[in-house]
Write a protein that holds these residues in place. Structure first.
Motif, PDB file in Angstrom:
ATOM      1  N   GLU A  30      -0.225  20.190  -1.570  1.00  0.00           N
ATOM      2  CA  GLU A  30       0.994  21.045  -1.649  1.00  0.00           C
ATOM      3  C   GLU A  30       0.882  22.212  -1.773  1.00  0.00           C
ATOM      4  O   GLU A  30       0.819  22.454  -3.420  1.00  0.00           O
ATOM      5  N   PRO A  31       1.294  23.167  -1.277  1.00  0.00           N
ATOM      6  CA  PRO A  31       0.982  24.427  -1.884  1.00  0.00           C
ATOM      7  C   PRO A  31       2.224  24.698  -2.148  1.00  0.00           C
ATOM      8  O   PRO A  31       1.843  25.699  -3.439  1.00  0.00           O
ATOM      9  N   GLU A  32       3.072  24.100  -2.372  1.00  0.00           N
ATOM     10  CA  GLU A  32       4.263  24.722  -3.520  1.00  0.00           C
ATOM     11  C   GLU A  32       4.319  24.019  -5.474  1.00  0.00           C
ATOM     12  O   GLU A  32       4.950  25.077  -6.217  1.00  0.00           O
ATOM     13  N   LEU A  33       2.897  23.590  -5.323  1.00  0.00           N
ATOM     14  CA  LEU A  33       2.598  23.273  -6.520  1.00  0.00           C
ATOM     15  C   LEU A  33       2.168  25.030  -7.781  1.00  0.00           C
ATOM     16  O   LEU A  33       1.989  25.307  -8.658  1.00  0.00           O
ATOM     17  N   TYR A  34       1.790  26.060  -7.012  1.00  0.00           N
ATOM     18  CA  TYR A  34       1.140  26.825  -6.783  1.00  0.00           C
ATOM     19  C   TYR A  34       1.981  28.406  -6.684  1.00  0.00           C
ATOM     20  O   TYR A  34       1.418  29.580  -6.806  1.00  0.00           O
ATOM     21  N   THR A  35       3.042  28.267  -6.929  1.00  0.00           N
ATOM     22  CA  THR A  35       4.121  29.508  -6.182  1.00  0.00           C
ATOM     23  C   THR A  35       4.489  30.114  -7.443  1.00  0.00           C
ATOM     24  O   THR A  35       5.050  31.181  -8.009  1.00  0.00           O
ATOM     25  N   GLU A  36       4.478  29.968  -8.976  1.00  0.00           N
ATOM     26  CA  GLU A  36       5.142  30.012 -10.241  1.00  0.00           C
ATOM     27  C   GLU A  36       4.006  30.696 -10.959  1.00  0.00           C
ATOM     28  O   GLU A  36       3.835  30.060 -12.091  1.00  0.00           O
ATOM     29  N   SER A  57       5.289  34.090  -2.720  1.00  0.00           N
ATOM     30  CA  SER A  57       6.026  33.313  -2.432  1.00  0.00           C
ATOM     31  C   SER A  57       5.168  32.906  -1.330  1.00  0.00           C
ATOM     32  O   SER A  57       4.433  33.033  -0.457  1.00  0.00           O
ATOM     33  N   LEU A  58       6.396  31.451  -0.807  1.00  0.00           N
ATOM     34  CA  LEU A  58       4.905  30.286   0.239  1.00  0.00           C
ATOM     35  C   LEU A  58       5.442  31.378   1.221  1.00  0.00           C
ATOM     36  O   LEU A  58       6.459  32.145   2.031  1.00  0.00           O
ATOM     37  N   HIS A  59       4.332  31.165   2.239  1.00  0.00           N
ATOM     38  CA  HIS A  59       4.269  31.414   3.722  1.00  0.00           C
ATOM     39  C   HIS A  59       3.798  30.905   4.805  1.00  0.00           C
ATOM     40  O   HIS A  59       2.455  30.452   4.728  1.00  0.00           O
ATOM     41  N   ASN A  62       0.863  26.060   3.978  1.00  0.00           N
ATOM     42  CA  ASN A  62      -0.634  26.923   3.319  1.00  0.00           C
ATOM     43  C   ASN A  62      -0.758  27.477   3.146  1.00  0.00           C
ATOM     44  O   ASN A  62      -1.463  27.794   2.301  1.00  0.00           O
ATOM     45  N   LEU A  64       0.706  31.216   0.618  1.00  0.00           N
ATOM     46  CA  LEU A  64       0.634  31.678  -0.061  1.00  0.00           C
ATOM     47  C   LEU A  64       1.524  33.419  -0.316  1.00  0.00           C
ATOM     48  O   LEU A  64      -0.296  34.246   0.011  1.00  0.00           O
TER      49      LEU A  64
END
Length: 174
Positions: A30-36, A57-59, A62, A64
């Motif tokens: 769940e990479p989106e959990l670590y964008t902030e 930002s996501l790239h 998985n 960042l």
């Protein structure tokens, strides 16, 4: 910060721009959990050094893309390439049910539905093709593959894992 108090988030795998941006390959589903995130710990030898994040930002799935404070050139980015990235354990999202983090079940008692109590989980070997529970059964090592079909219940309250291993697998080690 000590490594024992952190979890491995990923690795800085490449530079992204001539302005010092880097790409971190995240070890998560769940990479989106670590964008902030505001900061991370970067591993230098045996030390974890805090790095503050200007933007991320996501790239590509998985990964960042990150611009760290005070890393604004390719040369500065070179110094952190291939370094591990860590976060404090208290930032791990809580898992429920039969999902678990490897570190949280060490010390749990493993009970097989047919055999009974097998022993204490001392390590999870994730270097093999299939991750394995390494269990200490009165001084003897027992290995049980970590396959969803084998894991019946993770009881955090009683610190037990109920498994159903294939017939004869546990006896093979004992």
């Amino acid at each position: 910060m000590r490594k024992e108090d952190c979890f491995y988030l990923g690795k800085i795998v490449t530079k992204y721009s001539f302005k010092g941006e880097v790409v971190i390959k995240l070890d998560t589903d769940e990479p989106e959990l670590y964008t902030e995130m505001e900061s991370v710990y970067v591993e230098f030898g045996a030390n974890l050094v805090p790095f503050f994040i200007d933007k991320s930002s996501l790239h590509k799935g998985n990964q960042l893309r990150v611009q760290f404070e005070d890393v604004y050139s390719e040369e500065e980015a070179d110094s952190i390439l291939k370094c591990g990235v860590y976060l404090p354990l208290d930032l791990l999202p809580k898992l429920t049910g039969d999902k678990f983090y490897f570190h949280e079940v060490i010390g749990f008692t493993v009970v097989d539905s047919n055999f009974g109590e097998v022993g204490t989980l001392v390590h999870i070997n994730d270097k093999a093709a299939q991750p394995l529970f390494e269990i200490d059964s009165d001084g003897k090592e027992v290995f049980i593959p970590m396959i969803d079909d084998f894991i019946k219940k993770v009881d955090r309250e009683n610190k037990t894992i109920l498994v159903t291993a294939p017939d004869g697998l546990i006896e093979l080690y004992l």
